[in-house]
Enzyme design. Structure first.
Site: not given
Ligand code: PIT
Length: 598
Positions: A337, A450, A452, A455, A472, A489
């Site tokens: 989150d 980003d 790190k 991510n 991310d 970061t």
């Molecule tokens: C997963 C497990 C987890 C987090 C995610 C995926 C998140 C991935 C993600 C988040 C982003 C993005 C691309 C991918 O732009 O714990 O399978 O903000």
């Protein structure tokens, strides 16, 4: 996966970065790049209290600002860093705290707060950037009548800044026995003046058998105590009268994660009688209904479902905007989150296939829409084994849903915290994955910005081998010329970003170099022993790389050579992703790993 520990500050240099607004580069003790960086987060996670503490934050030296009340809990803010980010978002602008909230002082300035655990229920604090504490009679600006035991809540909100009020559609469900009534209410600056007034409006709309609505709870049982609580991550609430709130989570199992009251039996609209779907179970829907079942990222802009008849948001509406989504997916537990997004596990009902679902709260990313647009646009274009795959996108007026490939092994940050450092073989395999992802992105002129450990998600295979997937893309953008937006970061930020001389793709290589260094010794290459960001940035700008003894004694020369090439201050001599991939330290071990897999 970190969703909130990222910083952005427009340098105002007329650059081509996506942001033209001043915001903040937010430091954090957790990113201060000293050796206790990882331990800090782990200890925090272990000791942080679940229960929300209501505290008020003032701006350092600001005689006119009456403070902002926050319910601080480890549920709401995953880390102290996330709290600083949120405070920056709410309190900082070009005039005030232009470098963001970096320090929280006790109200008398006698102590700096360094973790959320130190915050005391009902107390007031002063937010500063790096400047010293300034003495002001903060509590006289606004009488803290919201403190525990204070009689009525209207005072506690009457004079506060209501900057947090962004249009938001909430669903309120009557607690108690089924069938339950539910109403949808649009909260915005016109409709939400105080907590009591919203309670009264909900009472009017929902008409509890037991009389007035006295209390509201989130579906996981947290009580709302002030207006601001309506504008957090939750958008479905249970309304109670004077009777005791009976929290029966199983009642909501089918729907609570998508926050969709499909168990609603009876709804009311303003001016109309009830007209309700009469099911208490989740309807079985043919797969794909109302939703693309394709695994291929949809092309074009995210689909927006415009409100249909009866979905006028200024009225309490019968319509359940997320129904098609929850019919297709069963949403499970939270796996990450942040400030304005949450990632949950979800299962496609028709196939049993598991995915990760990122739910972005649109109201909370006001002013950052360009970043979300970039993120989705980039995610739609990419397909690579070392990058988290976007499956599909959907949205309601208040939320954006990104269905993504699910990786269950947690993130590299957690992996590093539990195992401190890696063998050269493991580290080299990880660098192989990361450099592969970067090479792919850079070929498309996409810079991640980003990179790190938070991510990078760890994929675990049945044979015990692991690989990394990059996620991310919240700061990712296409490079069309030098970028000037200061973001990233601190620990991983490249010197050219700090120098504000214009930067490009190679900032990702720098970050990957920092990660490679950490993987092998457990601490970052550039540190400030006293947690001072200027000191850290100074180290980065100088780029003086050391491999201190004894930590680096047993590490091979090729590993050190590669890291040195990735951490070149001079962008031209810094390795490209291709050069990283063809470096002997990566190829030899990558081959070894390939052989292992055969
Ligand atoms: C997963 C497990 C987890 C987090 C995610 C995926 C998140 C991935 C993600 C988040 C982003 C993005 C691309 C991918 O732009 O714990 O399978 O903000």
């Amino acid at each position: 996966m970190s969703l909130s520990k990222t910083l952005e500050l427009d340098a105002g240099g007329g650059g081509s970065g996506p942001s033209s607004r001043g915001s903040s580069l937010v430091p954090s003790p957790a990113h201060s790049a000293n050796c206790s960086y990882y331990r800090t987060r782990t200890l925090q996670a272990l000791t942080s209290e679940k229960k929300a503490k209501k505290v008020r934050f003032y701006r350092n030296g600001d005689r006119y600002f009456k403070g902002l009340v926050y319910a601080v809990s480890s549920d709401r803010f995953r880390s102290y860093d996330a709290l600083l980010m949120e405070l920056t978002r709410s309190l900082a602008d070009n005039l005030h705290l232009p470098q963001g909230v970096r320090t929280i002082y006790t109200i008398d300035g006698s102590k700096k707060i360094t973790s959320m655990d130190e915050l005391v229920e009902g107390e007031c604090y002063v937010c500063a950037s790096n400047e010293p504490y300034r003495k002001v009679e903060y509590t006289k600006i606004s009488v803290p009548s919201w403190k525990p035991g204070a009689s009525r809540p209207e005072v506690r909100e009457g004079r506060e800044s209501k900057d947090y009020i962004k249009p938001k559609l909430v669903t309120v469900i009557r607690s108690g026995v089924k069938p339950r009534k539910a109403v949808r209410i649009l909260l915005n600056k016109k409709t939400a003046h105080s907590f009591d007034q919203v309670l009264a409006d909900i009472t009017e709309a929902i008409k509890l058998d037991s009389g007035a609505v006295k209390r509201l709870y989130t579906l996981d049982g947290k009580q709302l105590t002030c207006l601001q609580d309506f504008f957090g991550d939750d958008d479905v609430f249970m309304a109670c009268g004077p009777e005791k709130f009976r929290y029966a989570q199983d009642d909501f199992v089918l729907t609570h994660s998508t926050k969709t009251p499909t168990f609603v039996n009876e709804c009311r609209t303003k001016g109309s009688r009830s007209a309700a779907p009469s099911k208490t179970t989740t309807p079985k829907t043919p797969s794909g209904s109302g939703f693309s079942a394709s695994r291929t990222p949809p092309k074009g802009p995210a689909r927006t479902k415009s409100p249909g008849p009866g979905e006028n948001q200024s009225e309490i509406s019968l319509t359940n905007h997320t129904a098609p989504f929850s019919r297709k997916y069963q949403v499970g537990k939270v796996i990450g989150d942040g400030n304005f997004a949450v990632v949950k596990e979800c299962v496609e009902r028709s196939t049993g296939q598991e995915y990760a679902l990122k739910i972005i709260d649109k109201a909370r990313c006001c002013g950052k829409e360009h970043l979300i647009e970039n993120e989705v646009a980039v995610l739609r274009r990419v397909r690579h084994p070392s990058i988290i795959q976007l499956i599909e996108v959907d949205e309601t007026p208040s939320q954006l849903f990104l269905v993504m490939e699910l990786v269950k092994g947690g993130d590299l940050f957690d992996a590093i915290t539990s195992s401190t450092k890696y063998s050269e073989r493991d580290a080299s395999a990880m660098v192989f994955n990361l450099a592969g992802a970067i090479k792919y992105l850079h070929r498309m002129n996409i810079v991640h910005r980003d990179i790190k450990p938070e991510n990078l998600l760890v994929c675990e295979y049945p044979d015990g081998t692991k690989s990394l997937k990059l996620g991310d893309f919240g700061l990712a953008t296409v490079v069309e010329g030098p970028l000037y937006t200061v973001c990233g970061t601190p620990t991983y930020v490249a010197p050219e970003i700090i120098a504000e001389t214009g930067y490009g793709l190679k900032v990702d290589i720098w970050a990957a170099g920092v990660i490679t260094y950490i993987l092998l010794c457990g601490f970052p290459p550039f540190r400030s022993e006293n947690n001072v960001q200027e000191e850290l940035f100074d180290q980065i700008l100088r780029g003086k790389l050391e491999f201190p003894s004894p930590d680096w004694d047993a590490i091979s020369l090729p590993a050190k050579m590669l890291i040195s090439q990735m951490l070149q201050v001079n962008v031209d001599t810094r390795f490209t992703a291709e050069e990283v991939l063809s470096h002997p330290w990566v190829t030899v071990r990558a081959h070894t790993r390939q052989l292992q897999l055969l």
